[in-house]
Design an enzyme around this catalytic site. Structure first.
Site, PDB file in Angstrom:
ATOM      1  N   GLY A  29      48.706  39.789  -0.019  1.00  0.00           N
ATOM      2  CA  GLY A  29      49.076  41.144   0.392  1.00  0.00           C
ATOM      3  C   GLY A  29      50.062  41.175   1.532  1.00  0.00           C
ATOM      4  N   ALA A 122      39.297  28.394   7.229  1.00  0.00           N
ATOM      5  CA  ALA A 122      39.568  26.954   7.213  1.00  0.00           C
ATOM      6  C   ALA A 122      41.065  26.674   7.173  1.00  0.00           C
ATOM      7  CB  ALA A 122      38.869  26.315   6.017  1.00  0.00           C
ATOM      8  N   ALA A 123      41.786  27.391   6.322  1.00  0.00           N
ATOM      9  CA  ALA A 123      43.236  27.195   6.233  1.00  0.00           C
ATOM     10  C   ALA A 123      43.926  27.656   7.512  1.00  0.00           C
ATOM     11  CB  ALA A 123      43.789  27.948   5.027  1.00  0.00           C
ATOM     12  N   ARG A 124      43.441  28.740   8.110  1.00  0.00           N
ATOM     13  CA  ARG A 124      44.013  29.208   9.381  1.00  0.00           C
ATOM     14  C   ARG A 124      43.857  28.152  10.466  1.00  0.00           C
ATOM     15  NH1 ARG A 124      42.591  34.958   7.929  1.00  0.00           N
ATOM     16  NH2 ARG A 124      44.351  36.213   8.658  1.00  0.00           N
ATOM     17  N   CYS A 160      45.350  29.329  21.397  1.00  0.00           N
ATOM     18  CA  CYS A 160      45.506  29.005  19.979  1.00  0.00           C
ATOM     19  C   CYS A 160      44.468  29.770  19.171  1.00  0.00           C
ATOM     20  CB  CYS A 160      45.391  27.498  19.753  1.00  0.00           C
ATOM     21  SG  CYS A 160      43.693  26.845  19.783  1.00  0.00           S
ATOM     22  N   CYS A 175      13.724  30.310   2.565  1.00  0.00           N
ATOM     23  CA  CYS A 175      12.488  30.926   2.078  1.00  0.00           C
ATOM     24  C   CYS A 175      12.681  32.422   1.811  1.00  0.00           C
ATOM     25  CB  CYS A 175      11.354  30.691   3.065  1.00  0.00           C
ATOM     26  SG  CYS A 175      11.703  31.196   4.758  1.00  0.00           S
TER      27      CYS A 175
END
Length: 700
Positions: A29, A122-124, A160, A175
């Site tokens: 997007g 994760a990619a960031r 960062c 559970c």
């Protein structure tokens, strides 16, 4: 193109735009809008990377794609569409994952600027580390519904992406998922686990069978399963054999597990047999754990024959196409049968150990999860949801708004101009909000560029963390998978013991495989030991100080902390917290990232179970993290008034009084308080120079 027309840009910027080499990561997007803006601005040397393919649901907001592009590479189609704006531009597209070893630090070094339009954490994290190591400015952007953000990440100048703690993924005790669901999401997670048990990558912690080790199911105070003292009546001596066996299993925490996948295969994936196993027999077993139902409403098993009697038609495939309808239980059974038939056929075509991967955009997989989740909800008297709602929850989706994407992408490219000119002070983070602030502005810039966190475990000069961990229960494989990879976002870590140099974990396949099943304590990884971690591909080194603790049965097996003060006993910690809160000045509230509460200078603190049941972020354009700067909980309504995603509440500390910060390109209006109640915004005034009135925010 703008840069080709004299007078649109200052001469210096005009040349910079023409000569700069830019990388766009993500073609969803925001990425589509960013690429379009770059080409129309006059950038002629652009590379774009995205692993995803175009789905029909993308077309309402990703305007470089059309129906004939469905199923094709996003990056390649985006390139073709962008070239129609400027055929002379040089655009290179990669249909690949940015975390692939083909895109290391040297790959990033060839760019003057990187614009991130990613949709998963994760990619960031990976792109953040690559840009820090390559010393390339990164413009990070994201949206969630009507909210958006754009911020600059520059090594040594700004914080960062990992300087501030991120919101933890929501997780549930095993559970609860297996025995006592109370919310629709519990049933959805269970249904996804069932899919994996039958067709996907099966994990031990995703077992969907009843959990007899549930502490709530155990007998207490010498009473029986019904809460009555033993020996009070003759009836208690007349328990059935099954009840005695169930109580024995409950008391010992033992239950016989069967291989669900093999059993289903041996049953020829018979819909009736599988349905009765999961929704009748397993529920009946749960009912024998009578302690669970003292304060809860007991579940009601359902039988396949009562929903789809023999001879009735179960082939009404049109039911599954009614995405906004809440299916009846009979319709759920029909969808269950149809999707099971299709999934089993696809699974049996696979070779070797290959498995199916659950994808919310895969029709039979989504139908299967929706049907199973609703049947389980019916059994436990939980509100059922439509397929559309279940898809949103299962994929952790916040629907994207095309206008927000366009605004965010526009700000990203305007920030790119400032980066090329090295006007760093004019690159402050900007936030788009659905509701205007006290000055009636919906685009709110930061007051200043936040500096690096000296205790950040990524960008600090000598990154180090303390790992609070149960060394007697955590195994080496779990240390690698759960701590280093999932929590600390490493790709291929090598781990050595600092004191003797012995190799604990190696990135070379098979070199330390013999260690995988061993406990940390067996290898003398105990309290006070320091581990040196090195991810060669990310050019990332980290010291890990082990702090052992004895975790309770349901307690998290590890927690990542960055400040020794977090290791104090709880009572001391609470006293310190109260004292710190009293002494904290009102102006000390810090900006939070991606929906968190207040950030902390001492770096991230992340705790997880060794094997959590999580609602995992899916790789989807609709799920993007944002930064919040308001105290009140924003609620994003998702296409139906029944489903909403609510940001976590934040503390009530005050900010400093509102102030106006001006420079040659931007006037910034800061909100004066985070404590405003929901409802109409009351205008708050600040003293302004009458000769220089401010009416709108200008971001260029």
């Amino acid at each position: 193109m703008a840069a080709a027309i004299n007078g649109v840009f200052p001469p210096t910027l005009q040349e910079l735009v023409k000569k700069s080499k830019v990388l766009v990561v993500g073609a969803g997007g925001i990425g589509c809008e960013v690429l379009k803006n770059l080409v129309l601005s006059g950038f002629t040397d652009i590379e774009i990377i995205d692993l995803d393919t175009i789905d029909l649901s993308n077309l309402n907001r990703q305007f470089l794609f059309h129906r004939e592009h469905v199923g094709k590479s996003k990056a390649r189609v985006a390139r073709e569409s962008a070239l129609s704006f400027n055929p002379d531009a040089k655009i290179t597209a990669y249909h690949d994952s940015v975390t692939s070893t083909d895109y290391g630090v040297n790959f990033f070094k060839k760019f003057d600027l990187v614009l991130s339009a990613l949709d998963n954490r994760a990619a960031r994290n990976h792109v953040n580390r690559m840009c820090l190591n390559a010393d390339v400015p990164l413009i990070e952007s994201g949206t969630a519904g009507y909210n958006g953000q754009v911020e600059l990440i520059k090594r040594g100048l700004t914080q960062c992406y990992e300087c501030t703690p991120k919101d933890k993924q929501r997780s549930f005790p095993g559970c609860t998922i297996r025995n006592t669901p109370s919310e629709p999401i519990h049933c959805i997670v269970w249904a996804k686990h069932l899919f994996n048990q039958l067709f996907g990558e099966s994990l031990e912690d995703e077992d969907i069978s009843p959990d007899a080790a549930d502490p709530d199911a155990k007998e207490k105070d010498g009473g029986d399963g019904n809460g009555e003292p033993k020996g009070d009546g003759k009836e208690k001596g007349e328990e059935s054999k099954e009840e005695k066996e169930a109580k024995e299993d409950t008391a010992n925490g033992n239950i016989m597990r069967i291989n669900t996948r093999q059993w289903a295969k041996d049953s020829n994936y018979d819909a009736g047999k599988l349905f009765n196993k999961f929704f009748n027999e397993d529920i009946t077993y749960l009912l024998r754990m009578s302690n669970l139902w003292k304060t809860r409403k007991a579940p009601v098993p359902v039988q396949w024959d009562t929903l789809l009697p023999e001879g009735s038609s179960g082939d009404q495939k049109d039911v599954a196409k009614q995405h906004h309808k809440v299916w009846s239980i009979e319709e759920c059974a029909q969808v269950f049968a149809n999707s099971l038939k299709e999934l089993s056929a696809n699974f049996l075509k696979l070779e070797g150990d290959d498995t199916l991967a659950w994808d919310k955009d895969d029709q039979p997989a989504m139908d299967f999860v929706a049907a199973c989740a609703n049947v389980r909800s019916h059994i436990f008297d939980i509100e059922r949801k439509s397929r559309f709602e279940i898809k949103s929850m299962a994929g952790n989706i916040i629907p994207a708004i095309a206008t927000t994407n366009a605004i965010t992408a526009g700000i990203s490219v305007m920030r790119a101009f400032k980066v090329l000119e090295a006007k760093w002070e004019q690159c402050k983070a900007v936030y788009a909000r659905l509701r205007p602030n006290a000055r009636n502005h919906f685009l709110v810039p930061d007051a200043s560029l936040p500096g690096p966190n000296p205790n950040c475990h990524v960008c600090a000069s000598d990154p180090a963390i303390t790992l609070k961990i149960d060394t007697k229960r955590m195994r080496i494989k779990e240390l690698r998978d759960e701590v280093l990879v999932k929590t600390l976002n490493m790709l291929n870590p090598d781990v050595t013991v600092q004191s003797n140099g012995s190799i604990l974990i190696s990135s070379e396949e098979g070199e330390t495989e013999c260690n995988d099943g061993k406990l940390l304590s067996e290898l003398n990884i105990v309290d006070g030991v320091i581990l040196k971690c090195d991810d060669f591909f990310q050019n990332y080194e980290l010291s890990i100080i082990i702090s052992h603790f004895d975790a309770e049965r349901d307690e998290n097996l590890f927690e990542v902390v960055a400040d020794a003060s977090q290791l104090k006993p709880k009572d001391e910690d609470q006293k310190e917290a109260v004292k710190d809160k009293e002494d904290e000045p009102k102006s000390a509230k810090k900006r939070s990232t991606n929906g968190e509460g207040d950030s902390k200078d001492d770096g991230p603190s992340t705790s997880k179970r060794s094997r959590p049941n999580e609602v995992v972020e899916e790789d989807d354009d609709d799920c993007l993290v944002i930064e919040e700067d308001e105290d009140q909980a924003d609620v994003v309504v998702v296409a139906t008034d029944k489903l909403s995603v609510q940001s976590p509440p934040k503390s009530g500390s005050k900010r400093k009084p509102c102030e106006v910060i001006e420079d040659e390109d931007i006037t910034e209006i800061l909100e004066s308080s985070d404590d405003e109640p929901a409802g109409p915004t009351k205008c708050k005034r600040s003293r302004l120079d009458d000769s220089n009135p401010v009416a709108v925010i200008s971001i260029d």
